[in-house]
Every structure is written in C-alpha cells, then in structure tokens.
Design a protein around this motif. Structure first.
Motif, PDB file in Angstrom:
ATOM      1  N   ASN A  21     -28.431 -23.445 -27.428  1.00 12.19           N
ATOM      2  CA  ASN A  21     -28.125 -22.112 -27.951  1.00 12.19           C
ATOM      3  C   ASN A  21     -28.348 -21.059 -26.877  1.00 12.19           C
ATOM      4  N   ASP A  23     -28.615 -17.499 -26.956  1.00  9.39           N
ATOM      5  CA  ASP A  23     -28.730 -16.389 -27.894  1.00  9.39           C
ATOM      6  C   ASP A  23     -30.028 -15.634 -27.610  1.00  9.39           C
ATOM      7  N   HIS A  27     -33.773 -14.788 -24.484  1.00  7.49           N
ATOM      8  CA  HIS A  27     -33.751 -13.498 -23.785  1.00  7.49           C
ATOM      9  C   HIS A  27     -34.902 -13.362 -22.795  1.00  7.49           C
ATOM     10  N   SER A  53     -23.517 -22.879 -29.117  1.00  4.99           N
ATOM     11  CA  SER A  53     -23.322 -21.575 -29.745  1.00  4.99           C
ATOM     12  C   SER A  53     -23.836 -20.472 -28.830  1.00  4.99           C
ATOM     13  N   MET A  54     -23.136 -19.340 -28.902  1.00  2.00           N
ATOM     14  CA  MET A  54     -23.471 -18.191 -28.077  1.00  2.00           C
ATOM     15  C   MET A  54     -23.243 -16.956 -28.935  1.00  2.00           C
ATOM     16  N   ASP A  55     -24.157 -15.998 -28.870  1.00  2.00           N
ATOM     17  CA  ASP A  55     -23.987 -14.791 -29.672  1.00  2.00           C
ATOM     18  C   ASP A  55     -23.813 -13.561 -28.772  1.00  2.00           C
ATOM     19  N   SER A  56     -23.720 -12.399 -29.393  1.00  2.03           N
ATOM     20  CA  SER A  56     -23.462 -11.179 -28.636  1.00  2.03           C
ATOM     21  C   SER A  56     -24.603 -10.830 -27.688  1.00  2.03           C
ATOM     22  N   SER A  57     -25.827 -11.239 -27.993  1.00  4.36           N
ATOM     23  CA  SER A  57     -26.926 -10.958 -27.068  1.00  4.36           C
ATOM     24  C   SER A  57     -26.754 -11.748 -25.768  1.00  4.36           C
ATOM     25  N   ALA A  58     -26.137 -12.917 -25.834  1.00  7.15           N
ATOM     26  CA  ALA A  58     -25.847 -13.687 -24.622  1.00  7.15           C
ATOM     27  C   ALA A  58     -24.859 -12.929 -23.744  1.00  7.15           C
TER      28      ALA A  58
END
Length: 101
Positions: A21, A23, A27, A53-58
């Motif tokens: 992940n 994400d 951080h 999976s990758m989210d907007s924080s990435a």
C-alpha cells in the motif's frame, strides 16, 4: 516494513521500494527517507512493483519529493507500476512530471 530504502552512494541515487500500500500509512517513512533534513539526492527511483493500492496522499508525497529534488530539474523515475497504477498516474498528469517505466 512497508518501504525499503537503498541509497547508492556512488551514483547518489535513492531507491524506494514501496510495499503493498502506497498511502498515508507510509507518509512518515517516506518523508524521513526523502525529505527528512537531508540534501536532495542526484536521482530517485520509486519502485511500485509490489503496490496494489495507492491513494491521493501518495500522489502528494510524490509531488513533495519532486519539489524537494529540484522541480523540473529533478531526476525521478517511477518503475514497475502495474496497468491500473499507470492509469491513475496518467489521469493525474504525473506522466508529464515524472518518467514512468
């Protein structure tokens, strides 16, 4: 561990192999590895081979890295991204900001 870091001192290249992940949970590790009070490396490789999976924080972390590394002069390669991740990066316009392999 969700992030593996390798620094090639001869080439001054920092490689980050992301875990499953990419994400907000990585951080702190990402920030300490790339930005944590150290001078920018000459180049960076972000390996997404294991990422499912990758989210907007990435995406935000990648932008912060780009800024820290010199903006348009930065040498940052994103490698081993699967089809879905490559699509996400392209939709976000990251194919114009980073080299995708």
């Amino acid at each position: 561990m969700s992030l593996t870091i390798h620094h090639d001192t001869e080439l001054d290249c920092l490689t980050l192999q992301m875990g499953e992940n990419f994400d907000f949970s990585v951080h702190r590790e990402f920030h300490e590895a790339c930005l944590g009070g150290r001078a920018p490396s000459r180049s960076y490789v972000i390996d997404l081979g294991e990422v499912s999976s990758m989210d907007s924080s990435a995406l935000g972390m990648l932008l912060l890295l780009r800024e820290h590394a010199g903006g348009e002069r930065a040498e940052i390669r994103i490698v081993n991204a699967g089809t879905e991740l490559r699509g996400t990066l392209r939709v976000a316009g990251f194919d114009k900001l980073f080299v995708l392999h």
